[in-house]
Design a protein around this motif. Structure first.
Motif, PDB file in Angstrom:
ATOM      1  N   LYS A   1      -2.900 -37.042 -26.247  1.00  0.00           N
ATOM      2  CA  LYS A   1      -3.397 -36.053 -25.292  1.00  0.00           C
ATOM      3  C   LYS A   1      -4.119 -36.738 -24.142  1.00  0.00           C
ATOM      4  O   LYS A   1      -4.430 -36.100 -23.140  1.00  0.00           O
ATOM      5  CB  LYS A   1      -4.434 -35.159 -25.972  1.00  0.00           C
ATOM      6  CG  LYS A   1      -3.916 -34.124 -26.912  1.00  0.00           C
ATOM      7  CD  LYS A   1      -5.154 -33.466 -27.514  1.00  0.00           C
ATOM      8  CE  LYS A   1      -4.827 -32.334 -28.424  1.00  0.00           C
ATOM      9  NZ  LYS A   1      -6.073 -31.803 -29.016  1.00  0.00           N
ATOM     10  N   GLY A   2      -4.481 -38.010 -24.317  1.00  0.00           N
ATOM     11  CA  GLY A   2      -5.214 -38.720 -23.281  1.00  0.00           C
ATOM     12  C   GLY A   2      -6.707 -38.742 -23.517  1.00  0.00           C
ATOM     13  O   GLY A   2      -7.476 -39.045 -22.613  1.00  0.00           O
ATOM     14  N   LEU A   3      -7.141 -38.420 -24.747  1.00  0.00           N
ATOM     15  CA  LEU A   3      -8.574 -38.443 -25.029  1.00  0.00           C
ATOM     16  C   LEU A   3      -9.060 -39.885 -25.134  1.00  0.00           C
ATOM     17  O   LEU A   3      -8.318 -40.767 -25.545  1.00  0.00           O
ATOM     18  CB  LEU A   3      -8.860 -37.726 -26.349  1.00  0.00           C
ATOM     19  CG  LEU A   3      -8.433 -36.275 -26.434  1.00  0.00           C
ATOM     20  CD1 LEU A   3      -8.838 -35.694 -27.779  1.00  0.00           C
ATOM     21  CD2 LEU A   3      -9.050 -35.466 -25.314  1.00  0.00           C
ATOM     22  N   SER A   4     -10.330 -40.105 -24.787  1.00  0.00           N
ATOM     23  CA  SER A   4     -10.875 -41.452 -24.887  1.00  0.00           C
ATOM     24  C   SER A   4     -11.147 -41.785 -26.348  1.00  0.00           C
ATOM     25  O   SER A   4     -11.307 -40.897 -27.189  1.00  0.00           O
ATOM     26  CB  SER A   4     -12.166 -41.553 -24.085  1.00  0.00           C
ATOM     27  OG  SER A   4     -13.149 -40.765 -24.702  1.00  0.00           O
TER      28      SER A   4
ATOM     29  N   ARG B   1      -4.819 -39.064 -29.369  1.00  0.00           N
ATOM     30  CA  ARG B   1      -4.695 -40.124 -28.363  1.00  0.00           C
ATOM     31  C   ARG B   1      -3.602 -39.784 -27.361  1.00  0.00           C
ATOM     32  O   ARG B   1      -3.736 -40.063 -26.175  1.00  0.00           O
ATOM     33  CB  ARG B   1      -4.363 -41.456 -29.043  1.00  0.00           C
ATOM     34  CG  ARG B   1      -5.475 -41.959 -29.916  1.00  0.00           C
ATOM     35  CD  ARG B   1      -5.386 -43.483 -30.046  1.00  0.00           C
ATOM     36  NE  ARG B   1      -6.423 -43.948 -30.945  1.00  0.00           N
ATOM     37  CZ  ARG B   1      -6.188 -44.363 -32.189  1.00  0.00           C
ATOM     38  NH1 ARG B   1      -4.961 -44.403 -32.665  1.00  0.00           N
ATOM     39  NH2 ARG B   1      -7.180 -44.758 -32.946  1.00  0.00           N
TER      40      ARG B   1
END
Lengths: 691, 325
Positions: free
Chosen positions: B230-233, B228
């Motif tokens: 890392k910016g993942l959805s 999360r």
């Protein structure tokens, strides 16, 4: 600081957690800024809200959490007004984060390349060949050798330090403006910590990245920070530049954190009584008042304001304390600060006259003698599970310890320290002799050995898992007395449990409680009481304080010293923390890959190390210095080799700065270095001992 | 890896011998051939001669484990144990009480069994994993709670209810598919749709709840937080990170049943009149045909052992930590 240089601007940030015990406020009206290329270190005990602050900034709070007030601006952009989808563009690119435990923070079933590729694709649109080239250069930039090959390996194939480098590489893949590092080196050995900190410093210098460093370790703060913020019970209580803070910490809590550090030459360490208050309450006064020595009447009733004052060196600092409320603050600061002894007194090691309890030399036979102890584990392979090799976990260790003295066993994790402890207790089959009070333990039959177990006990590292959660404190302590028939009747045992609890600083009423009702420090006291119950002469302490906060560590170390003086106990103290060794031990043995490479009195070995490994260990410890960080230091390179496949010749030669041809061929014999002034000799296994 | 498989196969030999001995003891010592004959003949026709004849026709007139009358190797081979138990290792199951070749029967009945079991297996896996993931995606919301309540309700109801209820509504009231029966070839589809869906529904509750627990355990791990950060959805976190790790315990729980799919389902096949191995076993139990029951018990054990072996192998395939060490 120029306004355009500000990367992160946090003001009045408040976070709420809706827990089963009511609403907690782990982050309460926090305000700070971090500039380009600057590092702000957030310092404090566990439970003070440091990690929650980091998660609030990333907007990655747990489901029960909520950002209830304040603002976060990253490079001028208000993060709290963003939608979740917009926020995802920030995470990993605007700011990235690395975590404490590298072994669990990486996905175990994805290769390093796959995990890096996600960031590269998501934030920089790189894929295929371009992503691979970039990933490779990222791994190389964090100092991972043979990057091209290692990209396709899984996290478990990396050592702890290497995994944390992978985490750093992953965080840097999105080229963030701000890096949040939450206890990035706490789980690592001191030598590996030095390497990782060096990587972080170098990368910050190259990229001008801002960094928020969360740690409980003053040494790490001293090495890394430009600004220091001290957090207590969800609030910032002090915020100052590194120089100002280290020359004179102002808040009583900050001062206590310094005083609790283990030091040589101090009989008993300062401790902070009590614990961080639960954050579910409404505070009416200063949150630290209950634990503060300088508490005043109005501290309990009046909330101290967050106020700015000028430090002695003309710089400004922020503080939240009633002591500094009056006018003429500068003078007052200086007056208060004098009470703290200067930090980083460089010659503390060489001071010969330091007081340790029970240093009287009895010319009697030693309490514990270990001769040529070997623990080898077979490696089995194939259909018939034939032995194809051996892991030499412990390979010829000899030790001797007298009653009333403390022998420290130090080394990196994986060097075999704990196995030595287990083998001495006969909990691990081993070759070689172990003599306790002259009795050869390994030759005893099962029943006789059981009776001798009363003579030796162990205190373990993690008090949270080493006490049986289903046994009341009383049962846990009385169990040993009962099974070894030390105290025969139930009533006498109960009485003795109460006495023991008092001796370790707990109240007898606690005997009926369960372990989960206690804090970490209290549990370790219970573990010590349990060990003492059978009147042992030898206690093996396996990293007894490394899971505890500094202030609690000080309490436990003081307790161990008092008990040693009272009962003439011998301690075998297994640790990786050299400051603790310096404080508590009389003798020290340095272990490397299953063998002892240097041994002798603490005052000699730590002030004048003769083995390059001992010197490297000492150099890797972060120093508390008033001067700014000095850039590069000669940290020990590489990892501990595998004990299944030790290097030829001297085990240390691949990492040794002074290794020569001979070191690659043969293992150095034991050299005894005579010293006129010292009764005890220093022994070293090195062809070229340092002078 | 090959060494590992060979070692596991070697371990299987003593287990199979044990299974064989225990089935032999159960079928011939607890329940002697005389008892079997009496039961088969019925009270009215029981005479010592009739029993002798019944036993002789089926080869039960030999001694149990040791034939004193024979010579040499035949002392061992001319026994019930050798004929009826040891021969099963060579997949020679003999004849059933009504005189048919059991081996042939099994081979022909395997096809309808697999025609139900294989689609049921894959459909169940797909639906339950998706349903559990859905619950986890909406975790700690009303939807999640409602889903869990539904699961508990679904697993509390007897499997018979799904079968009878399904047959009544879909076949009788709506008249969409036949109530029971079987045809060969593509024609079988209309007979198979209902039993497949009903088997899937009957198992949905307990499996989905278990998978949801696995997913929830994974979703609180540190590496998910990293993903999360890392910016993942959330969807990507679920499918790429959580699912991949959670599949390890799920797969190992699922692979073990794959070989036993050959055995068919006792209940479903009987109720829907499918001529598979499940209904074969049920019929054999009903008519006290112990030769068939014994064969099915033995095959079941072999397949189960095979399932455990496959589980361990699949474990090494999906988890790099096991595979590469």
């Amino acid at each position: 600081m120029n306004a355009t240089d500000i990367v992160l601007d946090v003001s009045n940030l408040q976070t709420q957690l809706h827990t089963a015990h009511g609403m907690a406020v782990p982050v309460d009206r926090l305000s700070f800024t971090i500039g380009k290329g600057q590092t702000l270190a957030l310092l404090g005990e566990s439970g003070c809200g440091k990690s929650m602050t980091a998660l609030s900034l990333m907007r990655l709070l747990p489901d029960v959490g909520e950002l209830s007030a304040g603002s976060i601006r990253l490079a001028g952009q208000d993060l709290l007004s963003l939608t979740e989808a917009e926020m995802r563009r920030i995470r990993g690119r605007g700011m990235a984060m690395i975590f404490q435990e590298p072994s669990t923070s990486l996905n175990p079933v994805m290769t390093v390349m796959q995990q890096l590729a996600e960031v590269l694709f998501m934030h920089r649109g790189l894929s295929g060949r371009a992503a691979r080239v970039e990933a490779q250069s990222l791994l190389a930039s964090v100092g991972i050798p043979d990057a091209a090959r290692r990209l396709d390996e899984y996290p478990f194939q990396f050592s702890g330090g290497m995994k944390q480098r992978v985490m750093v590489a992953m965080a840097l893949a999105g080229q963030p403006d701000l890096l949040i590092a939450d206890e990035p080196t706490t789980a690592l050995d001191v030598t590996i910590q030095a390497q990782v900190l060096q990587v972080l410093r170098d990368l910050q210098a190259q990229r001008g990245m801002a960094m928020l460093l969360i740690t409980h370790d003053l040494g790490v703060v001293s090495e890394m920070a430009h600004q220091v913020g001290v957090m207590y019970a969800g609030e910032l209580v002090e915020l100052a530049s590194r120089e100002t803070f280290f020359s004179a910490p102002a808040h009583p809590y900050s001062q206590k954190l310094f005083a609790a550090l283990p030091q040589q030459g101090v009989q008993s360490l300062a401790t902070i009584p009590g614990r961080v208050p639960p954050l579910t309450q409404d505070f009416e006064g200063c949150r630290f008042a209950d634990r503060c020595e300088k508490v005043m009447a109005h501290c309990q009733s009046e909330v101290p304001k967050w106020s700015k004052l000028s430090a002695a060196n003309g710089e400004q600092r922020w503080i939240r304390c009633h002591l500094y409320r009056e006018t003429d603050e500068g003078v007052k600061t200086a007056a208060r600060v004098e009470q703290v002894k200067p930090i980083g007194s460089d010659d503390s090691i060489s001071k010969a006259a330091f007081a340790k309890p029970a240093t009287i030399e009895h010319d009697t036979s030693p309490l514990l003698v270990v001769q040529n102890l070997k623990v080898h584990f077979p490696i089995r392979r194939g259909i018939l599970q034939r032995t194809v090799g051996t892991v030499r976990a412990v390979d010829g260790v000899s030790l001797s310890l007298q009653a009333g003295r403390t022998l420290a066993l130090v080394g990196e994790s994986g060097c075999g320290k704990t196995t030595v402890g287990k083998a001495i207790l006969q909990l691990q089959p081993a070759k070689g002799d172990v003599l306790l009070n002259g009795v050869k333990l390994d030759s005893l039959d099962k029943n006789t050995l059981r009776l001798h177990r009363a003579g030796m006990q162990m205190v373990f590292q993690d008090p949270f898992s080493s006490l049986n959660p289903r046994l009341r404190v009383q049962e846990a302590i009385a169990e040993g007395m009962q099974s070894l028939d030390i105290v025969s009747t139930n009533e006498l045992r109960q009485q003795r449990v109460c006495e023991l609890l008092e001796q370790v600083g707990l109240s007898p009423e606690m005997a009926l409680r369960y372990p989960h009702e206690f804090s970490g420090g209290q549990r370790q006291r219970i573990a010590i009481a349990r060990a003492l119950a059978v009147n042992p002469k030898l206690i093996i302490c396996d990293e007894p304080t490394s899971a505890l906060d500094v202030s609690v560590q000080a309490q436990i170390l003081n307790l161990l010293q008092t008990l040693q003086a009272e009962r003439n106990l011998g301690y075998l103290f297994i640790t990786h923390n050299l400051a603790v060794v310096q404080h508590i031990a009389h003798d020290v043995a340095v272990m490397y890959l299953g063998r002892i490479v240097e041994q002798g009195p603490v005052s000699q070995v730590l002030s004048k190390p003769r083995h390059p490994y001992t010197r490297a260990l000492l150099e890797a410890v972060p120093k508390l210095e008033q001067a700014a960080p000095t850039g590069t230091r000669s940290a020990l390179q590489g990892d501990l080799p595998s004990p299944a496949n030790p290097p030829q010749g001297c085990h240390f030669h691949p990492r040794c700065p002074i290794a020569q041809a001979r070191c690659r061929r043969e293992y150095p014999p034991l050299t005894i270095l005579e010293n006129e002034q010292q009764a005890r000799s220093q022994q070293v296994r090195c062809f070229f001992p340092l002078s | 890896m090959i060494a590992y498989i060979v070692r596991r196969l070697l371990y299987a030999i003593p287990i199979l011998l044990g299974v064989n001995l225990i089935t032999f003891a159960l079928f011939f010592l607890v329940n002697s051939p005389d008892d079997m004959a009496r039961m088969q003949l019925g009270v009215k026709r029981v005479t010592p001669e009739a029993i002798q004849q019944w036993k002789a026709e089926r080869g039960y007139d030999k001694p149990l484990v040791w034939n004193e009358a024979a010579s040499g190797f035949h002392k061992m081979s001319e026994t019930i144990f050798f004929d009826k138990s040891l021969r099963m290792f060579a997949l020679d199951f003999g004849r059933s009480d009504d005189g048919r070749d059991i081996g042939l029967e099994i081979r022909s009945r395997m096809v309808p069994s697999l025609a139900i079991a294989v689609p049921t297996f894959f459909l169940s896996l797909f639906v339950t994993v998706s349903f559990a993931l859905l619950l986890v995606f909406f975790r700690a919301t009303v939807l999640d709670t409602a889903g869990v309540v539904l699961c508990v309700a679904a697993m509390s109801i007897s499997g018979l209810f799904y079968i009878i209820g399904g047959q009544y509504v879909v076949s009788k009231v709506w008249n969409l598919v036949p109530i029971s029966g079987y045809a060969s070839g593509l024609d079988a589809t209309r007979f198979l749709i209902l039993p497949v869906i009903i088997s899937m529904l009957a198992g949905l509750g307990s499996s989905a709840r278990w998978y949801r627990a696995i997913f929830l355990e994974e979703i609180n791990r540190d590496y998910v937080r990293t993903a999360r950060a890392k910016g993942l959805s959330e969807l990507r976190v679920l499918f790429r990170h959580v699912l991949k790790n959670a599949l390890i315990p799920i797969l190992t729980g699922v692979v073990v049943v794959i070989p036993t799919l050959f055995m068919g389902s006792l209940l479903i096949e009987s109720f829907f009149g499918i001529p598979g191995l499940g209904s074969y076993t049920i019929d054999a139990i009903g008519s006290q045909d112990f030769a068939v029951v014994r064969a099915m018990v033995f095959i079941g054990s072999v397949l189960y052992i095979l399932g455990l072996l496959l589980t361990d192998i699949s474990y090494t395939l999906v988890d790099p930590r096991v595979r590469l060490q």
